[in-house]
Design an enzyme around this catalytic site. Structure first.
Site, mmCIF file in Angstrom:
data_model
loop_
_atom_site.group_PDB
_atom_site.id
_atom_site.type_symbol
_atom_site.label_atom_id
_atom_site.label_comp_id
_atom_site.label_asym_id
_atom_site.label_seq_id
_atom_site.Cartn_x
_atom_site.Cartn_y
_atom_site.Cartn_z
ATOM 1 N N HIS A 95 0.860 -1.184 0.000
ATOM 2 C CA HIS A 95 0.000 0.000 0.000
ATOM 3 C C HIS A 95 0.890 1.226 0.000
ATOM 4 C CE1 HIS A 95 -2.991 2.960 0.807
ATOM 5 N NE2 HIS A 95 -2.601 3.179 2.054
ATOM 6 N N HIS A 97 0.927 5.798 -0.946
ATOM 7 C CA HIS A 97 0.177 7.015 -1.252
ATOM 8 C C HIS A 97 0.879 7.739 -2.405
ATOM 9 C CE1 HIS A 97 -2.693 7.053 2.201
ATOM 10 N NE2 HIS A 97 -1.785 6.227 2.680
ATOM 11 N N ASP A 120 1.190 -4.417 -20.634
ATOM 12 C CA ASP A 120 2.237 -5.377 -20.293
ATOM 13 C C ASP A 120 2.083 -5.929 -18.880
ATOM 14 O OD1 ASP A 120 3.598 -5.419 -22.694
ATOM 15 O OD2 ASP A 120 5.019 -3.852 -22.135
ATOM 16 N N HIS A 171 -8.640 7.214 -1.030
ATOM 17 C CA HIS A 171 -7.561 6.693 -0.191
ATOM 18 C C HIS A 171 -6.276 6.539 -0.995
ATOM 19 C CE1 HIS A 171 -6.390 3.489 3.089
ATOM 20 N NE2 HIS A 171 -5.428 4.365 2.844
ATOM 21 N N TYR A 228 7.972 -13.063 -24.543
ATOM 22 C CA TYR A 228 8.779 -11.912 -24.128
ATOM 23 C C TYR A 228 9.915 -12.380 -23.221
ATOM 24 C CZ TYR A 228 10.079 -7.525 -21.845
ATOM 25 O OH TYR A 228 10.789 -6.454 -21.362
#
Length: 233
Positions: A95, A97, A120, A171, A228
Site C-alpha cells: 500500500h 500514497h 504489459d 484513499h 517476451y
C-alpha cells in the site's frame, strides 16, 4: 524461515523508498508464509531511515494476533489480511500514497488501459472501488477497506493476478503479487501508468487502446505462449 521472510519484507519496504513511490512513512509492504499461516508486515509509523529487518512484525493470518515483534503492526494490517484470506495466490501486498495513483483514487476514477506499457502488466483498467459508507468507516475501517477491494474484484469478475492492483476511493493504491518484491514491482508500475494516463488524458481526454493490442501485449508476457524475454531452459 521467519527471519528470511522478515528480510524479504524489509528489503521490499526499502525498495518502495528507492523507487520514489513512498516518502516519510507513507506506505507498507507485507509478505506471507502460507504453510505456517503467518504474515510479516512493516511496523506502524516507523521511519524507513533507521528501520531493520528485526523491526518487522509477525501476525497470525487467521486471528490478526501479533506473534512476534517489538512494535505494533501497520495500521493497514487488517486490509492485507482480508486480501490474503480471500486470494491464496497472493503472496505479497503493498500500500502506498504515490501521487498519481492517489489522484485517480481521490477523483474516484479507474486508471484506464490506454497503452502498451499498461497492457504489459495489467490486463485491463485498474479499477477504483466505491466509497466506503460512514458505518463501514466507523465500524471497522481497515477490515472494510479490504472487503470493498474484494467486492470490486468479485463484482467485475476478473482474476486479481491479471490486474494486480486497485485504487480505493479517496484513499490510494494497493498492489499485490507473487512475493513482496513482485508486489512492490507492481506498485511501482501502477504509479507510472497512472502518471502516463494523467498526462495522456490532459492531451486527449478521448484516448483509448484497441482490445486486440491490449490482448497482444499482455499475452506475449503472461499468456500460455508468452515469448517476451529470455527462455528459462
Amino acid at each position: 524461515m521467519i527471519e528470511e521472510l522478515k528480510k524479504q519484507v524489509f528489503d521490499a519496504n526499502l525498495d518502495l523508498v528507492s523507487k520514489g513511490v513512498v516518502i516519510y512513512t507513507w506506505g507498507n509492504v507485507s509478505g506471507i508464509d502460507r504453510e505456517k499461516g503467518y504474515v510479516v508486515i512493516k511496523p506502524s509509523g516507523v521511519s524507513y531511515d533507521n528501520m531493520t529487518s528485526d523491526d518487522m512484525v509477525v501476525v497470525d493470518l487467521k486471528t490478526g494476533e501479533k506473534l512476534d515483534g517489538k512494535w505494533n503492526p501497520s495500521s493497514d494490517t487488517a486490509t492485507h489480511l482480508e486480501l490474503y484470506r480471500k486470494y491464496p495466490e497472493i503472496l505479497g501486498i503493498v500500500h502506498t500514497h504515490s501521487v498519481n495513483a492517489v489522484a485517480f483514487a481521490q477523483a474516484g476514477v479507474d486508471i484506464p488501459a490506454l497503452g502498451t506499457t499498461h497492457a504489459d502488466y495489467f490486463y485491463g483498467d485498474v479499477p477504483c472501488t466505491r466509497e466506503l459508507t460512514e458505518n463501514e468507516v466507523n465500524e471497522a475501517y481497515e477490515v472494510n477497506t479490504g472487503k470493498v477491494i474484494i467486492e470490486t474484484i468479485e463484482k467485475l469478475g476478473y482474476n486479481p493476478m491479471q490486474i494486480p492492483g486497485i485504487v480505493v476511493k479517496n484513499h490510494g493504491p494497493f498492489a499485490w503479487g507473487t512475493s513482496p518484491e513482485n508486489a512492490v514491482y507492481n506498485a511501482v508500475v501502477l504509479e507510472k501508468v497512472a502518471e502516463m494516463d494523467f498526462k495522456t488524458l490532459v492531451i486527449n481526454p478521448q484516448s483509448s487502446i484497441a482490445q486486440y493490442v491490449l490482448d497482444k501485449h499482455y499475452m506475449r508476457k503472461h499468456g500460455p505462449n508468452a515469448y517476451y524475454g529470455q527462455s528459462k531452459k
